[in-house]
Design a protein around this motif. Structure first.
Motif, PDB file in Angstrom:
ATOM      1  N   THR A  87      -3.091  10.403  -2.865  1.00  0.00           N
ATOM      2  CA  THR A  87      -1.939  10.140  -3.722  1.00  0.00           C
ATOM      3  C   THR A  87      -0.704  10.769  -3.095  1.00  0.00           C
ATOM      4  O   THR A  87      -0.798  11.763  -2.384  1.00  0.00           O
ATOM      5  CB  THR A  87      -2.151  10.703  -5.132  1.00  0.00           C
ATOM      6  OG1 THR A  87      -2.341  12.113  -5.060  1.00  0.00           O
ATOM      7  CG2 THR A  87      -3.352  10.050  -5.803  1.00  0.00           C
ATOM      8  N   TYR A  88       0.450  10.164  -3.354  1.00  0.00           N
ATOM      9  CA  TYR A  88       1.704  10.698  -2.832  1.00  0.00           C
ATOM     10  C   TYR A  88       2.835  10.322  -3.775  1.00  0.00           C
ATOM     11  O   TYR A  88       2.701   9.430  -4.607  1.00  0.00           O
ATOM     12  CB  TYR A  88       1.970  10.172  -1.418  1.00  0.00           C
ATOM     13  CG  TYR A  88       2.317   8.709  -1.336  1.00  0.00           C
ATOM     14  CD1 TYR A  88       3.638   8.300  -1.225  1.00  0.00           C
ATOM     15  CD2 TYR A  88       1.333   7.732  -1.379  1.00  0.00           C
ATOM     16  CE1 TYR A  88       3.966   6.957  -1.157  1.00  0.00           C
ATOM     17  CE2 TYR A  88       1.647   6.403  -1.295  1.00  0.00           C
ATOM     18  CZ  TYR A  88       2.965   6.005  -1.190  1.00  0.00           C
ATOM     19  OH  TYR A  88       3.288   4.691  -1.123  1.00  0.00           O
TER      20      TYR A  88
ATOM     21  N   PRO B 276       4.256   8.998   2.099  1.00  0.00           N
ATOM     22  CA  PRO B 276       2.814   9.173   2.233  1.00  0.00           C
ATOM     23  C   PRO B 276       2.378  10.009   3.433  1.00  0.00           C
ATOM     24  O   PRO B 276       1.275  10.523   3.464  1.00  0.00           O
ATOM     25  CB  PRO B 276       2.290   7.747   2.372  1.00  0.00           C
ATOM     26  CG  PRO B 276       3.436   6.968   2.898  1.00  0.00           C
ATOM     27  CD  PRO B 276       4.669   7.622   2.351  1.00  0.00           C
TER      28      PRO B 276
ATOM     29  N   CYS C 195      -3.639   9.079   5.804  1.00  0.00           N
ATOM     30  CA  CYS C 195      -4.651   8.023   5.977  1.00  0.00           C
ATOM     31  C   CYS C 195      -5.160   7.986   7.416  1.00  0.00           C
ATOM     32  O   CYS C 195      -6.349   7.821   7.642  1.00  0.00           O
ATOM     33  CB  CYS C 195      -4.094   6.675   5.550  1.00  0.00           C
ATOM     34  SG  CYS C 195      -3.939   6.525   3.753  1.00  0.00           S
TER      35      CYS C 195
ATOM     36  N   ASN D  32      -7.275   4.707   1.724  1.00  0.00           N
ATOM     37  CA  ASN D  32      -6.022   4.104   1.292  1.00  0.00           C
ATOM     38  C   ASN D  32      -5.206   5.133   0.521  1.00  0.00           C
ATOM     39  O   ASN D  32      -5.661   6.256   0.303  1.00  0.00           O
ATOM     40  CB  ASN D  32      -6.275   2.871   0.431  1.00  0.00           C
ATOM     41  CG  ASN D  32      -5.161   1.852   0.548  1.00  0.00           C
ATOM     42  OD1 ASN D  32      -4.034   2.189   0.902  1.00  0.00           O
ATOM     43  ND2 ASN D  32      -5.475   0.605   0.257  1.00  0.00           N
ATOM     44  N   ARG D  33      -4.003   4.736   0.122  1.00  0.00           N
ATOM     45  CA  ARG D  33      -3.120   5.645  -0.602  1.00  0.00           C
ATOM     46  C   ARG D  33      -2.587   4.947  -1.844  1.00  0.00           C
ATOM     47  O   ARG D  33      -2.505   3.723  -1.905  1.00  0.00           O
ATOM     48  CB  ARG D  33      -1.988   6.091   0.295  1.00  0.00           C
ATOM     49  CG  ARG D  33      -1.182   4.961   0.845  1.00  0.00           C
ATOM     50  CD  ARG D  33      -0.161   5.469   1.852  1.00  0.00           C
ATOM     51  NE  ARG D  33       0.630   4.374   2.341  1.00  0.00           N
ATOM     52  CZ  ARG D  33       0.538   3.852   3.550  1.00  0.00           C
ATOM     53  NH1 ARG D  33      -0.334   4.333   4.407  1.00  0.00           N
ATOM     54  NH2 ARG D  33       1.292   2.857   3.918  1.00  0.00           N
TER      55      ARG D  33
ATOM     56  N   LYS E 170       0.682   5.320  -4.608  1.00  0.00           N
ATOM     57  CA  LYS E 170       1.937   5.979  -4.955  1.00  0.00           C
ATOM     58  C   LYS E 170       1.882   6.417  -6.416  1.00  0.00           C
ATOM     59  O   LYS E 170       1.507   5.643  -7.292  1.00  0.00           O
ATOM     60  CB  LYS E 170       3.117   5.044  -4.727  1.00  0.00           C
ATOM     61  CG  LYS E 170       4.438   5.741  -4.929  1.00  0.00           C
ATOM     62  CD  LYS E 170       5.594   4.900  -4.457  1.00  0.00           C
ATOM     63  CE  LYS E 170       6.861   5.741  -4.580  1.00  0.00           C
ATOM     64  NZ  LYS E 170       8.000   5.093  -3.963  1.00  0.00           N
TER      65      LYS E 170
END
Length: 62
Positions: free
Chosen positions: A24-25, A29, A33, A51-52, A54
């Protein structure tokens, strides 16, 4: 990535059919990753999916 997360993963044996990470970011980011994709656990297991997501910012700057 916090050093303790990387250290934990490198020193842990993980046996599973599917191994994934979600970072999470808030605003930027970073390279987490890419870093997660290079990490291998103690028994050589890498991530199948990274993955990330938001999220809302949670830092108040004074």
């Amino acid at each position: 990535m916090p050093p303790f997360v990387e250290e934990f993963l490198e020193h842990t044996e993980i046996t599973t059919n599917y191994f994934f990470a979600i970072a999470t970011y808030g605003f930027f980011p970073g390279a987490v990753c890419g870093q997660m994709g290079q990490i291998r656990t103690k028994n050589g297991r890498g991530f199948d999916y990274v993955n990330r997501v938001k999220m809302a910012e949670n830092c108040i700057t004074f």
